[in-house]
Design an enzyme around this catalytic site. Structure first.
Site, short mmCIF file in Angstrom:
data_model
loop_
_atom_site.label_atom_id
_atom_site.label_comp_id
_atom_site.label_asym_id
_atom_site.label_seq_id
_atom_site.Cartn_x
_atom_site.Cartn_y
_atom_site.Cartn_z
NE ARG A 95 -4.02 -1.02 0.49
CZ ARG A 95 -5.03 -1.36 1.26
NH1 ARG A 95 -4.89 -2.26 2.19
NH2 ARG A 95 -6.20 -0.77 1.14
CD GLN A 130 -2.22 6.53 -3.53
OE1 GLN A 130 -2.18 7.40 -4.40
NE2 GLN A 130 -2.30 6.82 -2.25
CG ASP A 168 -4.59 -0.38 -2.90
OD1 ASP A 168 -5.10 -1.49 -2.69
OD2 ASP A 168 -4.34 0.43 -2.00
CB SER A 181 -7.81 1.04 -2.26
OG SER A 181 -6.94 1.12 -1.17
CE1 TYR A 189 -4.02 -3.46 5.45
CE2 TYR A 189 -1.65 -3.30 5.17
CZ TYR A 189 -2.91 -3.46 4.64
OH TYR A 189 -3.06 -3.60 3.29
P1 NAD Z 1 -8.56 -3.15 6.66
O1 NAD Z 1 -9.58 -3.55 5.66
O2 NAD Z 1 -7.44 -4.08 6.97
O3 NAD Z 1 -9.31 -2.84 8.06
C1 NAD Z 1 -10.40 -1.97 8.10
C2 NAD Z 1 -10.32 -1.06 9.29
O4 NAD Z 1 -10.61 -1.79 10.49
C3 NAD Z 1 -8.95 -0.43 9.53
O5 NAD Z 1 -9.08 0.98 9.48
C4 NAD Z 1 -8.55 -0.93 10.91
O6 NAD Z 1 -7.82 0.03 11.66
C5 NAD Z 1 -9.91 -1.18 11.53
N1 NAD Z 1 -9.91 -2.05 12.72
C6 NAD Z 1 -9.17 -3.16 12.98
N2 NAD Z 1 -9.48 -3.66 14.19
C7 NAD Z 1 -10.44 -2.86 14.72
C8 NAD Z 1 -11.15 -2.87 15.93
N3 NAD Z 1 -10.96 -3.79 16.86
N4 NAD Z 1 -12.07 -1.89 16.12
C9 NAD Z 1 -12.29 -0.94 15.19
N5 NAD Z 1 -11.63 -0.87 14.01
C10 NAD Z 1 -10.72 -1.83 13.79
O7 NAD Z 1 -7.97 -1.73 6.33
P2 NAD Z 1 -7.87 -0.98 4.91
O8 NAD Z 1 -9.12 -0.28 4.65
O9 NAD Z 1 -7.38 -1.94 3.91
O10 NAD Z 1 -6.74 0.09 5.25
C11 NAD Z 1 -5.59 -0.26 5.98
C12 NAD Z 1 -4.57 0.84 6.00
O11 NAD Z 1 -3.96 0.99 4.74
C13 NAD Z 1 -5.12 2.19 6.35
O12 NAD Z 1 -4.18 2.87 7.12
C14 NAD Z 1 -5.23 2.88 5.03
O13 NAD Z 1 -5.21 4.29 5.17
C15 NAD Z 1 -3.98 2.36 4.39
N6 NAD Z 1 -4.01 2.49 2.96
C16 NAD Z 1 -2.95 3.06 2.33
C17 NAD Z 1 -2.96 3.19 0.97
C18 NAD Z 1 -1.81 3.82 0.24
O14 NAD Z 1 -1.01 4.51 0.83
N7 NAD Z 1 -1.68 3.58 -1.05
C19 NAD Z 1 -4.02 2.74 0.22
C20 NAD Z 1 -5.10 2.15 0.89
C21 NAD Z 1 -5.08 2.03 2.27
#
Ligand code: NAD
Length: 375
Positions: free
Chosen positions: A120, A125, A128, A131, A226
């Site tokens: 990520r 991006q 991805d 996302s 994460y």
């Molecule tokens: P994910 O699908 O793995 O998880 C979804 C959400 O659940 C996350 O925000 C996580 O913090 C939350 N979570 C986990 N345990 C929890 C709990 N017990 N209670 C409440 N919430 C809880 O996450 P995602 O949507 O794939 O995103 C993961 C990370 O990757 C984020 O920081 C996102 O900003 C980042 N990201 C970065 C890029 C990039 O830079 N290109 C792109 C996409 C996502």
């Protein structure tokens, strides 16, 4: 080089890995593309639209005989058997849990890239798909909820009196959760959200939702942005907070995931019992066991007079746009892998290193290797 696009065979899967728009770009650049007849039917693309984009339409054997096969879902054992020895594959392999397929791919000397392993990082991006597809799931979760809820989402002032807005609680504010918040707000609901990563507070607030705050006594953020699994004590504190807000919510949308783990239980059976009849839960973590104790993955059930949707593949229900965006993700990865019309894999590239699972008969992905040893 020939790229093959098979029809997806997992029940309920309507997406396709490359839509005609993406195929057209490849064929214009001199890449041969062969598409299985009917591959685009579920997402609204007939064989003719692929032919117009310069592809050949053929049977399954011809497609799996390509130099590079591109898929949405993980490959089945039958599909791996059809791959040409030493060919390349791009799919959502889920290599950490799909260890049999990984072994079979290594046995076939497949150069296999997993879309869900693409790092990520900013440079990746455009590739991805986690996302692009989570974004769709978050949007559709709200639409599903609105469709099930026997109430309006917006506040309405009518001649017959005023209707109060629906109250939506979103648990987990990653990509899917943030899109769920934005969509519920657009429909006029009052939205609250919680995530164990405090960094998302500003993003939640900027979408017009209230961020619920508690002192967990620890950081919910692990590596790579994460979440990490909470200690028992922090998990108990979180459940307490969630419990006080669930009982007032008309809709609860849960998206909380911790990579490589069972999804945490945030909404217990007791909490569901305390909700108002007719309330709705959409559990986007269903495939990983669910965030609600009463979720039945892949099903919609009514428990304690609450409708609980255990959604496992919402992106497939928005197949046109889900395929379009997935195809753009795949095309961007192909762009990184192909030089002068042939596969040229730079094993030092950070994105390739992250996404390459098997190569030349070996499992080369460190986390997958560890998962295989454990299995
Ligand atoms: P994910 O699908 O793995 O998880 C979804 C959400 O659940 C996350 O925000 C996580 O913090 C939350 N979570 C986990 N345990 C929890 C709990 N017990 N209670 C409440 N919430 C809880 O996450 P995602 O949507 O794939 O995103 C993961 C990370 O990757 C984020 O920081 C996102 O900003 C980042 N990201 C970065 C890029 C990039 O830079 N290109 C792109 C996409 C996502």
């Amino acid at each position: 080089m020939k790229v093959g696009v098979p029809r997806e065979t997992v029940p309920g899967e309507r997406r396709v890995a490359l839509v005609p728009e993406a195929v057209g770009k490849l064929t214009k650049a001199g890449t041969e593309v062969v598409v299985e007849s009917g591959a685009g039917a579920g997402s609204g693309h007939d064989d003719e639209s692929y032919r117009k984009a310069g592809a050949a339409v053929a049977d399954r054997n011809a497609v799996f005989g390509a130099d590079l096969v591109v898929k949405v879902q993980k490959p089945s054992a039958d599909e791996i058997a059809l791959l040409r020895d030493g060919a390349a594959l791009i799919a959502t392999i889920q290599p950490l849990t799909n260890t049999d397929a990984v072994r079979a791919l290594a046995g076939k000397r497949t150069t296999a890239f997993s879309m869900d392993a693409i790092p990520r990082v900013t440079r990746a991006q455009s590739m991805d798909s986690l996302s692009s597809q989570s974004n769709i799931a978050g949007y559709k979760a709200v639409v599903v909820a609105a469709n099930s809820l026997p109430k309006f989402f917006p506040m309405l002032t009518t001649a017959a009196g005023t209707v109060t807005p629906a109250r939506v609680l979103v648990l987990g504010a990653g990509v899917a959760g943030l899109q769920a918040i934005a969509t519920a707000r657009r429909l006029g609901a009052v939205v609250e959200a919680f995530d164990t990563r405090p960094v998302v507070k500003e993003q939640v607030q900027s979408l017009g939702a209230k961020f619920l705050e508690i002192e967990l006594g620890e950081q919910g953020e692990g590596t790579g942005g994460y979440a990490k699994e909470l200690s028992e004590e922090a998990h108990r504190k979180e459940q307490e907070l969630v419990g006080t807000h669930v009982k007032d919510a008309d809709v609860v949308i849960t998206t909380a995931l911790v990579p490589g783990r069972r999804a945490p239980i945030l909404v217990t059976a007791d909490m569901v019992r305390g909700m108002r009849p007719g309330s709705v839960i959409v559990d986007l973590a269903a495939e990983m066991g669910g965030n609600c104790e009463l979720t039945s993955p892949g099903e919609t059930v009514v428990r304690e007079r609450v409708t609980i949707h255990g959604e496992v593949n919402l992106p497939s229900t928005v197949a046109f746009h889900a395929s379009q965006l997935y195809a753009r993700n795949v095309s961007a990865l192909i762009g990184l892998l192909v030089k002068d019309g042939a596969l040229a894999i730079d094993l030092e590239d950070e994105i390739i290193k992250g996404a390459l699972i098997t190569h030349q008969g070996e499992v080369v992905h460190a986390a997958t290797k560890a998962a295989l040893e454990k299995a």
